[in-house]
Design a protein around this motif. Structure first.
Motif, PDB file in Angstrom:
ATOM      1  N   ILE A   1       0.675  -1.060   0.491  1.00  0.00           N
ATOM      2  CA  ILE A   1      -0.299   0.154   0.171  1.00  0.00           C
ATOM      3  C   ILE A   1       0.908   1.309  -0.087  1.00  0.00           C
ATOM      4  N   ARG A   2       0.501   2.251  -0.806  1.00  0.00           N
ATOM      5  CA  ARG A   2       1.393   2.822  -1.465  1.00  0.00           C
ATOM      6  C   ARG A   2       1.266   4.900  -0.297  1.00  0.00           C
ATOM      7  N   PRO A   3       0.577   5.098   0.622  1.00  0.00           N
ATOM      8  CA  PRO A   3      -0.218   6.039   0.870  1.00  0.00           C
ATOM      9  C   PRO A   3       0.554   7.400   0.421  1.00  0.00           C
ATOM     10  N   ALA A   4      -0.194   8.812   0.078  1.00  0.00           N
ATOM     11  CA  ALA A   4       0.132   9.773  -0.179  1.00  0.00           C
ATOM     12  C   ALA A   4       0.530  10.730   1.258  1.00  0.00           C
ATOM     13  N   GLY A   5       0.583  11.872   1.125  1.00  0.00           N
ATOM     14  CA  GLY A   5       0.624  13.063   2.542  1.00  0.00           C
ATOM     15  C   GLY A   5      -0.297  12.326   3.173  1.00  0.00           C
ATOM     16  N   LEU A   6       0.759  12.202   4.308  1.00  0.00           N
ATOM     17  CA  LEU A   6       0.017  11.750   5.683  1.00  0.00           C
ATOM     18  C   LEU A   6      -0.633  12.493   6.464  1.00  0.00           C
ATOM     19  N   PHE A   7      -2.008  12.825   7.017  1.00  0.00           N
ATOM     20  CA  PHE A   7      -2.968  13.576   7.818  1.00  0.00           C
ATOM     21  C   PHE A   7      -3.467  13.292   8.255  1.00  0.00           C
ATOM     22  N   ASP A   8      -3.745  13.715   9.609  1.00  0.00           N
ATOM     23  CA  ASP A   8      -4.535  13.492  10.723  1.00  0.00           C
ATOM     24  C   ASP A   8      -6.518  13.591  10.427  1.00  0.00           C
ATOM     25  N   ALA A   9      -6.666  12.387  10.724  1.00  0.00           N
ATOM     26  CA  ALA A   9      -8.142  13.149  10.082  1.00  0.00           C
ATOM     27  C   ALA A   9      -9.197  12.022  11.327  1.00  0.00           C
ATOM     28  N   THR A  10     -10.868  12.043  11.930  1.00  0.00           N
ATOM     29  CA  THR A  10     -11.020  11.878  12.915  1.00  0.00           C
ATOM     30  C   THR A  10     -12.542  10.278  12.019  1.00  0.00           C
ATOM     31  N   THR A  11     -12.659  10.342  10.723  1.00  0.00           N
ATOM     32  CA  THR A  11     -13.846   9.274  10.480  1.00  0.00           C
ATOM     33  C   THR A  11     -12.783   9.221   9.205  1.00  0.00           C
ATOM     34  N   THR A  12     -13.262   7.808   8.962  1.00  0.00           N
ATOM     35  CA  THR A  12     -13.019   7.119   7.275  1.00  0.00           C
ATOM     36  C   THR A  12     -13.468   7.921   5.999  1.00  0.00           C
ATOM     37  N   THR A  13     -13.474   7.915   5.714  1.00  0.00           N
ATOM     38  CA  THR A  13     -14.435   8.731   4.590  1.00  0.00           C
ATOM     39  C   THR A  13     -14.134   7.825   2.922  1.00  0.00           C
ATOM     40  N   ASP A  14     -14.510   7.754   2.187  1.00  0.00           N
ATOM     41  CA  ASP A  14     -15.302   7.292   0.856  1.00  0.00           C
ATOM     42  C   ASP A  14     -13.827   7.312  -0.156  1.00  0.00           C
ATOM     43  N   TYR A  15     -12.312   7.104   0.822  1.00  0.00           N
ATOM     44  CA  TYR A  15     -11.301   6.855   0.275  1.00  0.00           C
ATOM     45  C   TYR A  15     -11.022   6.350  -0.823  1.00  0.00           C
ATOM     46  N   ILE A  16      -9.825   6.075  -1.971  1.00  0.00           N
ATOM     47  CA  ILE A  16      -9.411   6.136  -3.367  1.00  0.00           C
ATOM     48  C   ILE A  16      -8.548   4.877  -3.321  1.00  0.00           C
ATOM     49  N   VAL A  17      -8.935   3.121  -3.822  1.00  0.00           N
ATOM     50  CA  VAL A  17      -7.896   2.667  -3.783  1.00  0.00           C
ATOM     51  C   VAL A  17      -7.542   1.941  -4.934  1.00  0.00           C
ATOM     52  N   SER A  18      -6.086   2.646  -5.649  1.00  0.00           N
ATOM     53  CA  SER A  18      -6.702   2.079  -7.205  1.00  0.00           C
ATOM     54  C   SER A  18      -4.739   2.141  -7.144  1.00  0.00           C
ATOM     55  N   GLU A  19      -4.531   1.310  -8.294  1.00  0.00           N
ATOM     56  CA  GLU A  19      -3.125   1.228  -8.998  1.00  0.00           C
ATOM     57  C   GLU A  19      -2.164   2.679  -9.483  1.00  0.00           C
ATOM     58  N   PRO A  20      -1.019   2.801  -9.438  1.00  0.00           N
ATOM     59  CA  PRO A  20      -0.114   4.380  -9.386  1.00  0.00           C
ATOM     60  C   PRO A  20      -0.564   4.910 -10.683  1.00  0.00           C
ATOM     61  N   ARG A  21      -0.968   5.666 -10.795  1.00  0.00           N
ATOM     62  CA  ARG A  21      -0.288   7.043 -10.173  1.00  0.00           C
ATOM     63  C   ARG A  21      -2.046   7.226 -10.554  1.00  0.00           C
ATOM     64  N   HIS A  22      -2.800   8.148  -9.043  1.00  0.00           N
ATOM     65  CA  HIS A  22      -3.737   7.817  -9.191  1.00  0.00           C
ATOM     66  C   HIS A  22      -3.979   9.806  -8.742  1.00  0.00           C
ATOM     67  N   PRO A  23      -4.375  10.440  -9.633  1.00  0.00           N
ATOM     68  CA  PRO A  23      -4.151  12.052  -8.229  1.00  0.00           C
ATOM     69  C   PRO A  23      -4.925  12.117  -7.711  1.00  0.00           C
ATOM     70  N   GLY A  24      -3.905  12.868  -6.737  1.00  0.00           N
ATOM     71  CA  GLY A  24      -4.437  13.244  -5.086  1.00  0.00           C
ATOM     72  C   GLY A  24      -3.023  12.940  -4.612  1.00  0.00           C
ATOM     73  N   TRP A  25      -2.425  14.002  -3.707  1.00  0.00           N
ATOM     74  CA  TRP A  25      -1.311  13.607  -3.073  1.00  0.00           C
ATOM     75  C   TRP A  25      -1.521  13.703  -1.450  1.00  0.00           C
ATOM     76  N   PHE A  26      -2.871  13.483  -1.278  1.00  0.00           N
ATOM     77  CA  PHE A  26      -3.089  13.117   0.227  1.00  0.00           C
ATOM     78  C   PHE A  26      -3.622  11.791   0.736  1.00  0.00           C
ATOM     79  N   THR A  27      -3.280  11.598   2.221  1.00  0.00           N
ATOM     80  CA  THR A  27      -3.785  10.381   1.866  1.00  0.00           C
ATOM     81  C   THR A  27      -4.324  10.220   4.063  1.00  0.00           C
ATOM     82  N   SER A  28      -5.183  10.207   4.146  1.00  0.00           N
ATOM     83  CA  SER A  28      -5.707  10.422   6.063  1.00  0.00           C
ATOM     84  C   SER A  28      -4.954   9.390   6.673  1.00  0.00           C
ATOM     85  N   ARG A  29      -4.825   9.085   7.790  1.00  0.00           N
ATOM     86  CA  ARG A  29      -4.071   8.246   8.381  1.00  0.00           C
ATOM     87  C   ARG A  29      -5.122   7.381   9.314  1.00  0.00           C
TER      88      ARG A  29
END
Length: 234
Positions: free
Chosen positions: A158-186
């Motif tokens: 699993i390759r996350p992008a720039g990590l940041f903190d959040a309180t809830t799980t979102t409808d995040y994207i799981v994709s083969e590289p490289r998907h647009p976006g530079w952020f991944t909540s922990r």
């Protein structure tokens, strides 16, 4: 399911451990500082061990169904070996004990490619700075990925992008590289880690986890995570 979590005392490791326990799984949390581990409860075993100690890793891995790893270190100019050497110990232990499923966290910095739609200043200013600062980490994470690919196990990287903190799980994207976006909540990364391990998703694949909702600014992530101004590792 019986899971063993390396890097359990990091921010993402704690979130993933907590989630797996809430879902009713048994978790062995492996950390170098077991006395500082904040979680407790039924189904949890806390083991003091260093991923660079092959005998300790072997003992921790034995008897589990899957291995999850969120091992990480802060940016440094010094050579890094914990990803590759530690994961080599994990792979050897899994092979010894006949455990097939391995999910480990790497980074999109390992093999960064520009994604469609990314801003010019991000591509030409922020990314080069981050890649330069993190070069020792990304080089060893690349070596780790080679170890995992050659393991013969049922692995997912699993390759996350720039990590940041959040309180809830979102409808995040799981994709083969490289998907647009530079952020991944922990929180999203922890959820993806558990889902990959428990539901056996994407075996033999490298995937990115990208958060698209409630993301911070480039500047906020850069200051907190890259410069460690109030920041933390994986």
């Amino acid at each position: 399911m019986k899971l063993v979590m390396f890097g359990a005392n990091g921010p993402t490791g704690r979130l993933a451990t907590e989630q797996a326990l809430a879902e009713g799984h048994s978790v062995t949390a492996v950390t170098r500082r077991p006395d500082a581990f904040p979680l407790s409860g039924a189904g949890l075993t806390v083991v003091g061990a260093d991923i660079l100690d092959p005998d300790a890793v072997d003992r921790a891995v034995a008897g589990h169904d899957a291995v999850l790893s969120t091992v990480g270190v802060p940016y440094t100019k010094e050579p890094v070996t914990v990803y590759s050497a530690g994961t080599a110990n994990v792979v050897k232990a899994m092979q010894t004990h006949g455990i097939r499923r391995l999910v480990c966290v790497s980074s999109i910095g390992v093999n960064y490619e520009d994604a469609p739609g990314e801003a010019f200043i991000f591509r030409k200013v922020i990314v080069p700075v981050l890649l330069k600062m993190g070069r020792p980490l990304y080089e060893d994470a690349a070596r780790m990925e080679d170890v995992v690919r050659g393991s013969g196990l049922d692995w997912t990287i699993i390759r996350p992008a720039g990590l940041f903190d959040a309180t809830t799980t979102t409808d995040y994207i799981v994709s083969e590289p490289r998907h647009p976006g530079w952020f991944t909540s922990r929180k999203d990364l922890a959820d993806a880690l558990v889902r990959e391990g428990v539901d056996d998703r994407n075996p033999g694949s490298v995937v990115e986890v990208i958060t698209t909702q409630g993301v911070p600014s480039y500047f906020q992530v850069f200051m907190k995570e890259a410069l460690h101004i109030g920041g933390s590792k994986k």
